[in-house]
Write an enzyme that holds these catalytic residues in place. Structure first.
Site, mmCIF file in Angstrom:
data_model
loop_
_atom_site.group_PDB
_atom_site.id
_atom_site.type_symbol
_atom_site.label_atom_id
_atom_site.label_comp_id
_atom_site.label_asym_id
_atom_site.label_seq_id
_atom_site.Cartn_x
_atom_site.Cartn_y
_atom_site.Cartn_z
ATOM 1 N N GLU B 255 13.436 21.876 18.625
ATOM 2 C CA GLU B 255 12.100 22.416 18.835
ATOM 3 C C GLU B 255 12.003 23.203 20.144
ATOM 4 O O GLU B 255 11.225 24.144 20.257
ATOM 5 C CB GLU B 255 11.091 21.257 18.831
ATOM 6 C CG GLU B 255 9.662 21.686 18.642
ATOM 7 C CD GLU B 255 8.765 20.531 18.209
ATOM 8 O OE1 GLU B 255 8.875 20.097 17.046
ATOM 9 O OE2 GLU B 255 7.954 20.060 19.021
ATOM 10 N N HIS B 276 33.349 8.707 8.433
ATOM 11 C CA HIS B 276 33.469 8.638 6.971
ATOM 12 C C HIS B 276 32.447 9.541 6.302
ATOM 13 O O HIS B 276 32.176 9.393 5.114
ATOM 14 C CB HIS B 276 33.277 7.193 6.508
ATOM 15 C CG HIS B 276 34.303 6.272 7.075
ATOM 16 N ND1 HIS B 276 35.420 5.874 6.375
ATOM 17 C CD2 HIS B 276 34.423 5.703 8.293
ATOM 18 C CE1 HIS B 276 36.167 5.079 7.142
ATOM 19 N NE2 HIS B 276 35.575 4.956 8.312
ATOM 20 N N LYS B 395 0.446 23.820 10.448
ATOM 21 C CA LYS B 395 -0.801 23.077 10.649
ATOM 22 C C LYS B 395 -1.987 23.845 10.079
ATOM 23 O O LYS B 395 -2.902 23.260 9.515
ATOM 24 C CB LYS B 395 -1.026 22.812 12.144
ATOM 25 C CG LYS B 395 -0.104 21.744 12.695
ATOM 26 C CD LYS B 395 -0.501 21.342 14.111
ATOM 27 C CE LYS B 395 0.534 20.397 14.698
ATOM 28 N NZ LYS B 395 0.339 20.169 16.136
#
Lengths: 410, 410
Positions: B255, B276, B395
């Site tokens: 961010e 793995h 938003k």
């Protein structure tokens, strides 16, 4: 990419499936590969005994991410009361904490390593065997491993420990349709039949659909077409229950396709949470990503956001009012659409895979679809999606270090 | 990159710090910014009341990842018995499950949103307020928010709800040294003084070290130098306790730096588990990554891998013998060195940050060092590391959708 490339990739894969080199594709239709019946029988016997309150599951990577993500996704459907503890990493602090909560009498230890020699899992197995005590190895232990090879198989045979077999053509990260996934699922009281049915339905669909109309192949082709520009693939479910499927996908995608200098970087995220974490990067960072959203249409109780009578001043809290009357599930879906819209308007590619609900059938379909997508994308890229040569070197160094650093008293 | 670029970046940053635009850098030395005393006092009062067994913590992204990762890293040091439940995502299934385990009488609800209007957190706050009942809002709720702005602040003032303030210059993802991190830490019985001391020690070191000798600046410079080729940064701690620090780092890094078409893709992994999972990709995939290992030198109980007397056939299990006599902690460290060696031999850049042990001081230093690294790297890249314009658009769409889709009865 012309049709001949598709056909070649798919024909090549089908050849490998037909030769029995790759087990996952046939495991939903071949009882020997899935060992469903054996898993059912052993799990039923253990549940009936009424001895166990807990299952300590030892396995790592391909031996763990399938069952962890499957059980987490449908934990509300689990009808047995057994609690599961997955010990992937040999982390000393977590190990002590976990054992501290368990009693050797009422704990079933399930140890999974296909090779039978995985360092992390064997170290935990030894510690668990000591903790159980030798007298309980026959009753409190189940080993899931290769049918004939490896230290764990030899040990189990000698000590009379109960076992289930991972069929040799089934690779670790493709093993969720083998006892690795089916045995713990049945132990949790989930339907392994529905799970395999979901996988079979996808398999049937692929078998009867012309390759050029198969959406999985179309997606794989698009990934390969954009590979040089967009090498990061973000898997972003909008549901906490699917969080671990993201981790399963990371292994499947990273380990299957990351070789010969090729491959995609898989990134697991969870919506809406990670809108507050990586959306900024997805929208405004380098245009090198493709986002794959996963959504769930129906949940049983969407949880209403209440209208509370806060008295006369109520009207002033705009954000409160906006939310009231919606549900948590609405909000998640609205946020998913907003995020998808943000990316689309910015020209950032994204696609969505919708599940109607979270149940065993839908999950079987999802795991199978991702597995086929991986296999097909690998074939298109000319990499072998079923090996992992890069992991072996680390094992050699670890083995050397374990040998060199042995304390003189050993 | 010549010295003038370093100096310019660092001088520019220091200017912003001095002007009070960015709070995190001074929060370990400025009581008003950290509000340590207020957090201590309120937490002590709540602990003394003896009323609460559980803390339901409502917050998302920068309001959650700090405390989640801090508490997880040193959970063994937590001296209070309070159990923490972090509800980041408004996921309906998890919400029901969590509330089902709690009682409104004995649960402290801590709600954190700097703006006071974050959709996810406000929706949970409303549901929690209904669940608590209005009569308990004054006793069972603590709101951490902007000192003067936002719906949550207005509501708290009106209802007489106890609050702590996030100082305006402290941005969400840099807020672990504010009440966002300090209040829950103190509630858990951790030392916030040691935590701030660790941060202060790094700050002091930076202040007295010439920029060109500061390892954080050298790393940031190297990241920027390699940015066009190696854009993926893998954060891989070898300790389960540091797993969530990886998630905190992902937000901080993604961010802060992902803007203007620039930025790095942060990838959180955990060793040895993810050997793995993604080691194959790190070693043999595209050479576009830099791996940052985190290790812990000392753990109190490293957990011995036992030598078990398996009887006469014992000698045949080679992998068992190799491991016996080592500890889980040895194994983790050996696997870290093997992985680092694999990458180095393949020419894949990697660096290691060693912590001597997991305690509050070391973590304070770690969070602070990462925060400075982020700020400095952003300044070198000519991006503003302290804003997040790309999140705002989502938003807006969410707000529009919430408005449009309001049910007609509202």
């Amino acid at each position: 990419m012309d049709a001949s490339e598709w056909e070649q990739a798919w024909t090549g894969l089908k050849d490998r499936f037909a030769k029995g080199e790759v087990g996952f594709y046939d495991s939903p239709v071949t009882p020997d590969l899935s060992q469903q019946q054996e898993s059912e029988t052993l799990a039923s016997e253990i549940l009936k005994s009424g001895r166990f309150t807990d299952c300590l599951f030892l396995g790592i990577g391909g031996s763990a991410l399938g069952p962890i993500s499957f059980l987490a996704a449908v934990q509300e459907k689990a009808s047995s009361a057994m609690r599961f503890h997955f010990a992937e990493n040999p982390d000393p602090v977590d190990w002590k904490t976990t054992l501290g909560r368990l009693s050797p009498e009422s704990t079933l230890v399930c140890v999974v390593t296909k090779s039978g020699t995985t360092f992390e899992t064997v170290s935990q197995f030894l510690a668990a065997a000591e903790w159980l005590g030798r007298s309980r190895l026959k009753t409190n232990l189940v080993a899931i491993t290769d049918p004939s090879k490896g230290d764990l198989r030899a040990f189990a045979a000698k000590e009379g420990i109960r076992t289930l077999a991972i069929a040799p053509p089934i690779g670790g990260r493709f093993s969720v349709f083998s006892p690795v996934g089916l045995f713990p699922a049945r132990l949790a009281g989930l339907s392994t039949s529905d799970f395999l049915l979901g996988a079979k339905q996808v398999r049937d669909y692929i078998e009867k659909t012309p390759a050029e109309k198969n959406p999985l192949f179309i997606i794989g082709q698009e990934f390969v077409r954009q590979a040089s520009r967009r090498s990061v693939h973000v898997c972003m479910p909008y549901s906490n229950r699917l969080r671990m499927i993201g981790d399963w996908f990371v292994q499947l995608w990273g380990e299957s396709l990351g070789k010969d200098g090729k491959g995609f970087t898989p990134l697991a995220a969870v919506g809406a949470t990670d809108q507050h974490s990586i959306l900024q990067l997805l929208r405004d960072g380098p245009d090198d990503k493709i986002t794959l959203f996963l959504t769930v249409d129906h949940v049983d109780d969407p949880v209403k956001i209440p209208k509370i009578d806060f008295g006369p001043g109520h009207g002033e809290y705009t954000s409160f009012k906006l939310l009231q009357g919606h549900t948590f599930q609405d909000l998640l879906q609205i946020e998913y659409r907003a995020t998808s819209q943000v990316l689309t308007r910015q020209g950032r590619p994204n696609l969505t895979l919708r599940l109607d609900r979270l149940d065993e059938r839908a999950l079987g379909a999802l795991y199978f679809a991702f597995s086929v997508l991986t296999a097909f994308t690998g074939a298109l890229m000319n990499v072998n999606p079923f090996d992992q040569p890069g992991v072996e070197e680390g094992k050699i160094y670890t083995r050397e270090a374990l040998t060199e650093q042995r304390s003189p008293t050993d």
